[in-house]
Design an enzyme around this catalytic site. Sequence first.
Site, PDB file in Angstrom:
ATOM      1  N   ASP A 140      13.527   4.233  10.312  1.00  0.00           N
ATOM      2  CA  ASP A 140      12.778   4.089   9.071  1.00  0.00           C
ATOM      3  C   ASP A 140      13.720   4.105   7.861  1.00  0.00           C
ATOM      4  O   ASP A 140      13.367   4.594   6.785  1.00  0.00           O
ATOM      5  CB  ASP A 140      11.675   5.151   8.921  1.00  0.00           C
ATOM      6  N   HIS A 143       2.455  -1.727  10.384  1.00  0.00           N
ATOM      7  CA  HIS A 143       3.223  -0.722   9.644  1.00  0.00           C
ATOM      8  C   HIS A 143       2.299  -0.017   8.649  1.00  0.00           C
ATOM      9  O   HIS A 143       1.343  -0.609   8.161  1.00  0.00           O
ATOM     10  CB  HIS A 143       4.385  -1.416   8.907  1.00  0.00           C
ATOM     11  N   GLU A 176      12.277  -0.213  12.975  1.00  0.00           N
ATOM     12  CA  GLU A 176      11.387  -0.263  11.794  1.00  0.00           C
ATOM     13  C   GLU A 176      12.203   0.019  10.554  1.00  0.00           C
ATOM     14  O   GLU A 176      12.114   1.084   9.948  1.00  0.00           O
ATOM     15  CB  GLU A 176      10.247   0.769  11.955  1.00  0.00           C
TER      16      GLU A 176
HETATM   17  C1  1DF Z   1       7.990   5.835   2.407  1.00  0.00           C
HETATM   18  C2  1DF Z   1       8.141   5.617   3.766  1.00  0.00           C
HETATM   19  C3  1DF Z   1       7.582   4.788   1.584  1.00  0.00           C
HETATM   20  C4  1DF Z   1       7.863   4.380   4.280  1.00  0.00           C
HETATM   21  C5  1DF Z   1       7.312   3.524   2.129  1.00  0.00           C
HETATM   22  O1  1DF Z   1       6.898   2.443   1.406  1.00  0.00           O
HETATM   23  C6  1DF Z   1       7.462   3.314   3.488  1.00  0.00           C
HETATM   24  C7  1DF Z   1       8.287   7.162   1.876  1.00  0.00           C
HETATM   25  C8  1DF Z   1       6.775   2.528   0.018  1.00  0.00           C
HETATM   26  O2  1DF Z   1       8.986   7.933   2.554  1.00  0.00           O
HETATM   27  O3  1DF Z   1       7.850   7.481   0.772  1.00  0.00           O
HETATM   28  O4  1DF Z   1       7.239   2.104   3.989  1.00  0.00           O
HETATM   29  N1  1DF Z   1       7.964   4.235   5.672  1.00  0.00           N
HETATM   30  O5  1DF Z   1       8.128   3.144   6.198  1.00  0.00           O
HETATM   31  O6  1DF Z   1       7.825   5.250   6.387  1.00  0.00           O
HETATM   32 MN    MN Z   2       8.580   2.231   7.794  1.00  0.00          MN
END
Ligand code: 1DF
Ligand code: MN
Length: 352
Positions: A306, A180, A12
Amino acid sequence: MSGHGFLRIAAEEAFAPAEVLDRYRKLIDAGTLNDPGFTSLMGFYLGSSPRARQVMGRMTDLGKLRLRDMDESGIAKQILSLTSPGVQVFDGATAVALAQSSNDQLAEAIRNHPGRFDGLAAVAPQDPPAAAKELERAVRRLGLKGAIVNSHTHGEYLDDPKFWDIFEAAAALDVPLYLHPNTPSPAMIAPLLERGLDGAIFGFAVETGMHMLRIVVSGVFDRFPRLRMVLGHLGEALPYWFFRIDFMHRAMVAANRYPTVKKLDRKPSDYLKENVWVTTSGMAWQPPILYCQSVLGADRVLYAMDYPYQFVPEEVKVTDDLPISDSDKKKLYQTNAEMVFSLAQPLVTNFA
Ligand code: 1DF
Ligand code: MN
């Protein structure tokens, strides 16, 4: 990065073409979109804080910097996807066009770095037939391995039958759909936003876990029994809730309490165990990883980092050090991903 008897595949991992980030900026500046979660979170990441710069500096890179980070953290391969919320905040025509160009750029990066990347297609749920068509193009012509949908689209959820073209295409192509996170939809975000709980800290899981449950109880998996879906963040808390979800779903059906809650062919948890795979994205903590392996089976839990939102190179040690057999570790890091994303499948190049 070998020598352990396994390769680390991270399932991911986000990227974004600069053009998409530009469009996000314009959308926020125009002030016309009713999506407080997007405005707040993407507004933050387009800003100049140290965290925003560190994340966004990596987000657009599909070459040297990313490969260096992968080498530093021992990641053999990233399965890439357009960052949340993908193209889902745009109008339909813009979303369809941006999904295509983003998928083309993703496919090019995969070709340029053989073995290091695979990818999931961005699609535009705003136009379900176009999304189904783009998924087919992405899989058959570009060699992408499935699609990603970042939870709600303008406040709407995929259990609405108007979106089922997307499930039908994924099932027919035999590729998974990754659900997601996105920030919670406008109808449910207010109390989360008030206390800064709308994003990855908790709101993502509230939104995305609920979305997956809506898909389950609406009967999507009875209609598409072979559909495979993937959830990040160790299943967005759902595995912890199986007992209560099954018990209450059965009680509600028996009481005929809601016209929208119908008997399913199986228990809700059966679909979540057999149609859904979960990844460890953002959850570098042994107890819940072991819990998910025990409840879902070692075949159902895949590694994800991530990146670039969560990039702490030493964190890989948490999964390396899990007290599990070598063969279960290889499933977690490598073979489950190869299986669910059909990574060994050759690209069909003679598609007209
Ligand atoms: C964050 C994490 C922001 C994910 C995301 O999209 C995101 C974050 C703006 O840590 O603020 O997709 N993520 O995939 O966990
Ligand atoms: Mn993510």
